[in-house]
Design an enzyme around this catalytic site. Structure first.
Site, PDB file in Angstrom:
ATOM      1  NE  ARG A  33      -3.874  -2.347   1.009  1.00 39.02           N
ATOM      2  CZ  ARG A  33      -3.885  -3.526   0.398  1.00 39.02           C
ATOM      3  NH1 ARG A  33      -3.129  -3.740  -0.675  1.00 39.02           N
ATOM      4  NH2 ARG A  33      -4.664  -4.510   0.811  1.00 39.02           N
ATOM      5  CD  GLU A 176     -11.567 -12.026   6.758  1.00 34.99           C
ATOM      6  OE1 GLU A 176     -10.991 -11.642   7.776  1.00 34.99           O
ATOM      7  OE2 GLU A 176     -11.376 -11.520   5.651  1.00 34.99           O
ATOM      8  CE  LYS A 218     -13.107  -8.799   7.226  1.00 36.92           C
ATOM      9  NZ  LYS A 218     -12.252  -7.756   7.806  1.00 36.92           N
ATOM     10  CB  SER A 260     -14.131  -4.193   0.749  1.00 32.54           C
ATOM     11  OG  SER A 260     -12.760  -4.034   0.982  1.00 32.54           O
ATOM     12  N   GLY A 261     -12.792  -7.089  -0.162  1.00 34.47           N
ATOM     13  CA  GLY A 261     -12.249  -8.062  -1.112  1.00 34.47           C
ATOM     14  C   GLY A 261     -11.866  -7.552  -2.494  1.00 34.47           C
ATOM     15  N   GLY A 262     -11.567  -6.269  -2.607  1.00 38.21           N
ATOM     16  CA  GLY A 262     -11.139  -5.760  -3.912  1.00 38.21           C
ATOM     17  C   GLY A 262     -12.236  -5.036  -4.684  1.00 38.21           C
ATOM     18  NE  ARG A 291      -8.260  -5.267  -0.446  1.00 41.12           N
ATOM     19  CZ  ARG A 291      -8.352  -6.420  -1.089  1.00 41.12           C
ATOM     20  NH1 ARG A 291      -7.856  -6.542  -2.301  1.00 41.12           N
ATOM     21  NH2 ARG A 291      -8.949  -7.455  -0.540  1.00 41.12           N
TER      22      ARG A 291
HETATM   23  P1  13P Z   1     -10.622  -5.920   2.550  1.00 42.07           P
HETATM   24  O1  13P Z   1     -11.859  -5.169   2.931  1.00 42.07           O
HETATM   25  O2  13P Z   1      -9.563  -5.064   1.917  1.00 42.07           O
HETATM   26  O3  13P Z   1     -10.915  -7.179   1.795  1.00 42.07           O
HETATM   27  O4  13P Z   1      -9.926  -6.364   3.914  1.00 42.07           O
HETATM   28  C1  13P Z   1     -10.710  -6.843   4.929  1.00 42.07           C
HETATM   29  C2  13P Z   1      -9.948  -7.849   5.681  1.00 42.07           C
HETATM   30  O5  13P Z   1      -9.741  -7.697   6.862  1.00 42.07           O
HETATM   31  C3  13P Z   1      -9.491  -9.041   4.981  1.00 42.07           C
HETATM   32  O6  13P Z   1      -9.051  -9.997   5.892  1.00 42.07           O
END
Ligand code: 13P
Length: 340
Positions: A33, A176, A218, A260-262, A291
């Site tokens: 980042r 998650e 999550k 959010s995953g991209g 992100r």
């Molecule tokens: P993102 O929202 O960028 O996917 O990250 C969340 C997260 O904690 C992934 O483990």
């Protein structure tokens, strides 16, 4: 285990109007980042960047912050522990306890998450430092041929072992199981694999005696993979995600906080809002974005102290938009507020 206390924390994490800031990038990820903004990833720069977020007005819309191991021990520039800065802002500090992934030998590159060894000794130290919840990310690739019962079972089992240890230490586990959103699979494959992964995960949580009142889930949203070239509308993603979750997630779970995953920041907000606008949901639906919450802010900051105010304004706007999305009240026109 104090299930009442765990349930109170879990409910606070998914409180309507707020969501979780995932600021737990590992050293490797935060370096990536920082590379984007030509900023060196030093311990001080990482501290300054995160302190800037934790001291912003955006924290009004943040219920909890997931920290990386380095951050939970760090002090702000004025000597206040960052954990205190987060608590003073009214949010719950949390900690990422997984140690990344490695390939499962004999599979077609399926991954298993590491970090169970020694976890029971690490958790009390994190509790002592102020962490009241934790995160463990399992990764599944929905592309055909890249997942199997072996990988899904191993990951669900590890998530359940982690959740059991967290609860024994009065730490709420964020469970998650991430089905990746960047492959060349269509939305149906995302749906089918997510359903499989969630069913297995809740089965393993049951076998491991994990009371669901004391967890937060999550998951990913149900979306066509980025490389598929296919697009789905906001309404379709919202409907399919809620349908999938309703078929898999027991109502004892207090809340679901999406990764959010991209997805782009605005897409992630619009999808969450559309789901909440559907109504008739048995759990709270909120965000736990990395992100999608941080991207505009880190770009505005660009590693320069003179940009701190602007970056905080940008972060606050994003957090506010997502806070509205937890009520189903976000409209894309609201993005203009920031320019004004
Ligand atoms: P993102 O929202 O960028 O996917 O990250 C969340 C997260 O904690 C992934 O483990």
């Amino acid at each position: 285990m104090d299930l009442d206390a765990l349930n109170k924390i879990a409910n606070k994490m998914v409180e309507t109007g707020k969501g979780i800031l995932a600021a737990d990038e590992s050293s490797g990820t935060i370096k990536k980042r920082f590379d984007q903004i030509n900023t060196e990833s030093t311990e001080t720069n990482r501290r300054d960047y995160r302190e800037m977020l934790f001291r912003s007005d955006g924290m009004k819309h943040v219920s909890g912050v997931i920290l990386f191991d380095e951050t939970i021990w760090q002090k702000a520039a004025d000597g206040t522990p960052l954990v205190k800065v987060i608590e003073n802002a009214g949010a719950v500090p949390g900690i990422k306890v997984d140690e990344g992934t490695e390939a499962i030998t004999g599979t077609s590159g399926e991954l298993i998450t590491k970090g169970l060894d020694g976890l029971s000794a690490r958790l009390p130290k994190y509790y002592e430092a102020g962490a009241r919840f934790a995160k463990w990310r399992a990764v599944i690739d929905p592309v055909a041929g890249r997942h199997s019962h072996t990988g899904i079972l191993a990951n669900a089992h590890a998530l359940a072992r982690y959740a059991n240890l967290c609860q024994a230490n009065n730490i709420v586990p964020i469970v998650e199981p991430e089905v990746l959103m960047d492959g060349d699979n269509d939305i149906d494959a995302c749906y089918a694999v997510t359903q499989w992964v969630l069913k297995e995960t809740f089965q393993q949580l049951y076998y491991m005696n994990v009371p669901l009142e004391g967890i937060v889930l999550k998951p990913n949203m149900i979306i066509p993979g980025k490389k598929s070239g296919k697009k789905a509308g906001i309404a379709q993603i919202a409907e399919r995600t809620v349908k999938c979750l309703k078929s898999c997630v027991p109502t004892a779970v207090p809340g679901i906080a999406f990764l959010s995953g991209g997805q782009s920041d605005e897409e992630a907000t619009a999808h969450l809002s559309a789901m909440n606008a559907l109504g008739n949901l048995p759990w709270k639906l909120t965000f736990s974005y990395g992100r999608a919450l941080q991207h505009p802010a880190i770009m505005a900051w660009a590693g320069k102290p003179e940009n701190v105010k602007r970056a905080q304004t940008v972060f606050t706007h994003r957090a506010k938009m997502n806070g509205l999305a937890t009520k189903g009240a976000y409209k894309s026109e609201m993005e203009r507020e920031l320019a004004a």
